[in-house]
Enzyme design. Structure first.
Site, PDB file in Angstrom:
ATOM      1  N   ASP A 198       4.950  10.586   1.294  1.00 29.68           N
ATOM      2  CA  ASP A 198       4.295  10.531   2.637  1.00 29.68           C
ATOM      3  C   ASP A 198       2.817  10.039   2.616  1.00 29.68           C
ATOM      4  O   ASP A 198       2.419   9.031   3.297  1.00 29.68           O
ATOM      5  CB  ASP A 198       4.195  12.122   3.124  1.00 29.68           C
ATOM      6  CG  ASP A 198       5.401  12.494   3.535  1.00 29.68           C
ATOM      7  OD1 ASP A 198       6.196  11.848   3.593  1.00 29.68           O
ATOM      8  OD2 ASP A 198       5.414  13.739   3.931  1.00 29.68           O
ATOM      9  N   VAL A 211       1.995   7.586   0.395  1.00 31.56           N
ATOM     10  CA  VAL A 211       2.439   5.848   0.181  1.00 31.56           C
ATOM     11  C   VAL A 211       2.447   5.569   1.717  1.00 31.56           C
ATOM     12  O   VAL A 211       1.964   4.381   2.131  1.00 31.56           O
ATOM     13  CB  VAL A 211       3.311   5.668  -0.445  1.00 31.56           C
ATOM     14  CG1 VAL A 211       3.782   4.304  -0.477  1.00 31.56           C
ATOM     15  CG2 VAL A 211       2.896   6.054  -2.026  1.00 31.56           C
ATOM     16  N   THR A 212       3.327   6.357   2.681  1.00 28.20           N
ATOM     17  CA  THR A 212       3.318   5.861   4.169  1.00 28.20           C
ATOM     18  C   THR A 212       2.509   5.793   4.817  1.00 28.20           C
ATOM     19  O   THR A 212       1.956   4.579   5.557  1.00 28.20           O
ATOM     20  CB  THR A 212       4.363   6.684   4.711  1.00 28.20           C
ATOM     21  OG1 THR A 212       5.620   6.637   3.970  1.00 28.20           O
ATOM     22  CG2 THR A 212       4.929   6.136   6.128  1.00 28.20           C
ATOM     23  N   ASP A 233       7.969   7.549   8.366  1.00 29.73           N
ATOM     24  CA  ASP A 233       8.043   6.139   8.084  1.00 29.73           C
ATOM     25  C   ASP A 233       8.219   5.113   9.280  1.00 29.73           C
ATOM     26  O   ASP A 233       7.726   4.113   9.654  1.00 29.73           O
ATOM     27  CB  ASP A 233       9.145   5.856   6.923  1.00 29.73           C
ATOM     28  CG  ASP A 233       8.943   4.387   6.606  1.00 29.73           C
ATOM     29  OD1 ASP A 233       8.123   3.895   6.020  1.00 29.73           O
ATOM     30  OD2 ASP A 233      10.133   3.545   6.460  1.00 29.73           O
ATOM     31  N   ASP A 263       6.563  -2.221   1.727  1.00 29.84           N
ATOM     32  CA  ASP A 263       7.046  -1.367   2.766  1.00 29.84           C
ATOM     33  C   ASP A 263       8.071  -0.267   2.151  1.00 29.84           C
ATOM     34  O   ASP A 263       8.238   0.906   2.667  1.00 29.84           O
ATOM     35  CB  ASP A 263       7.578  -1.836   3.921  1.00 29.84           C
ATOM     36  CG  ASP A 263       7.935  -1.062   5.061  1.00 29.84           C
ATOM     37  OD1 ASP A 263       6.859  -0.240   5.395  1.00 29.84           O
ATOM     38  OD2 ASP A 263       9.143  -0.879   5.574  1.00 29.84           O
ATOM     39  N   ASP A 265       5.708   2.735  11.141  1.00 29.98           N
ATOM     40  CA  ASP A 265       5.883   1.224  11.227  1.00 29.98           C
ATOM     41  C   ASP A 265       5.391   0.868  12.630  1.00 29.98           C
ATOM     42  O   ASP A 265       5.191  -0.160  12.772  1.00 29.98           O
ATOM     43  CB  ASP A 265       7.447   1.101  10.999  1.00 29.98           C
ATOM     44  CG  ASP A 265       7.867   1.124   9.452  1.00 29.98           C
ATOM     45  OD1 ASP A 265       6.861   1.169   8.734  1.00 29.98           O
ATOM     46  OD2 ASP A 265       9.156   1.255   9.069  1.00 29.98           O
TER      47      ASP A 265
END
Length: 206
Positions: A28, A30-31, A86, A65, A90
């Site tokens: 999470d 990283v997202t 995610d 991504d 996006d």
């Protein structure tokens, strides 16, 4: 197109994910971090006219991504929440990219085809949100709507790639044409998905 490189990127990113795991980094995190970085780049570098630098940096982070997914699988933290987060973020970063492109044309009216470019980028911004919404809404009513034009990396590459290389001498008409094609293709995708859902649902008793 670019989706074919996912397996390669997974292989490349696996060692990176293992290092991040050792430092306790979560999927999470990283997202969220990726979204913040791409959004910041898109809303600063692009409107200010740093098209090549902005395009290359955004492209680099788009290639990363799948890092959160790799991290989730390695750590056993893959979850529906992670997939939801995610997908939602996006949309935020995609919107920021096309908002940044729109702002570039608005803030640089002397650029060739600026009005055309702003209109096409704005259309991409709006339709870029509608395309995934149609798929999500279809799934909510028991249908599927995965058909359509290009995956997310392809759309971003078409949207920002030609514009970025106008800094290297590519004619601006190439960038505005690419944005127009992307907008039209997105509109066609919305129509295709709506038609697909209708075919599925009219067979189901109400």
């Amino acid at each position: 197109m670019l989706g074919r490189f996912r397996r390669l990127m997974t292989t490349v990113l696996t060692p990176v994910a293992r290092v991040l795991l050792r430092f306790g980094v979560t999927p999470d995190a990283v997202t969220v971090a990726g979204t913040v970085v791409v959004t910041a780049l898109a809303l600063t570098l692009l409107p200010l006219g740093h098209l090549l630098l902005g395009g290359l940096l955004i492209g680099f982070f788009v290639l990363l991504d799948s890092l959160d997914g790799v991290l989730a699988r390695l750590s056993g933290q893959a979850s529906r929440w992670g997939a939801f987060l995610d997908s939602t973020l996006d949309r935020v970063s995609d919107g920021a990219v096309f908002a940044g492109i729109t702002l570039y044309f608005v803030l640089h009216p002397d650029v060739p085809y600026a009005t055309w470019g702003a209109a096409a980028a704005l259309a991409c911004l709006a339709l870029g949100g509608i395309v995934p919404y149609v798929r999500a809404r279809a799934e909510a009513v028991g249908a599927t709507a995965k058909n359509g034009f290009a995956e997310r990396p392809d759309r971003l590459a078409i949207g920002i790639g030609p514009l970025a290389f106008t800094d290297a001498g590519l004619p601006m008409v190439a960038a505005t044409t690419a944005l127009t094609i992307l907008a039209v293709a997105s509109a066609v995708t919305v129509g295709q998905r709506m038609s697909t859902v209708r075919r599925q649902l009219v067979k189901v008793p109400q």
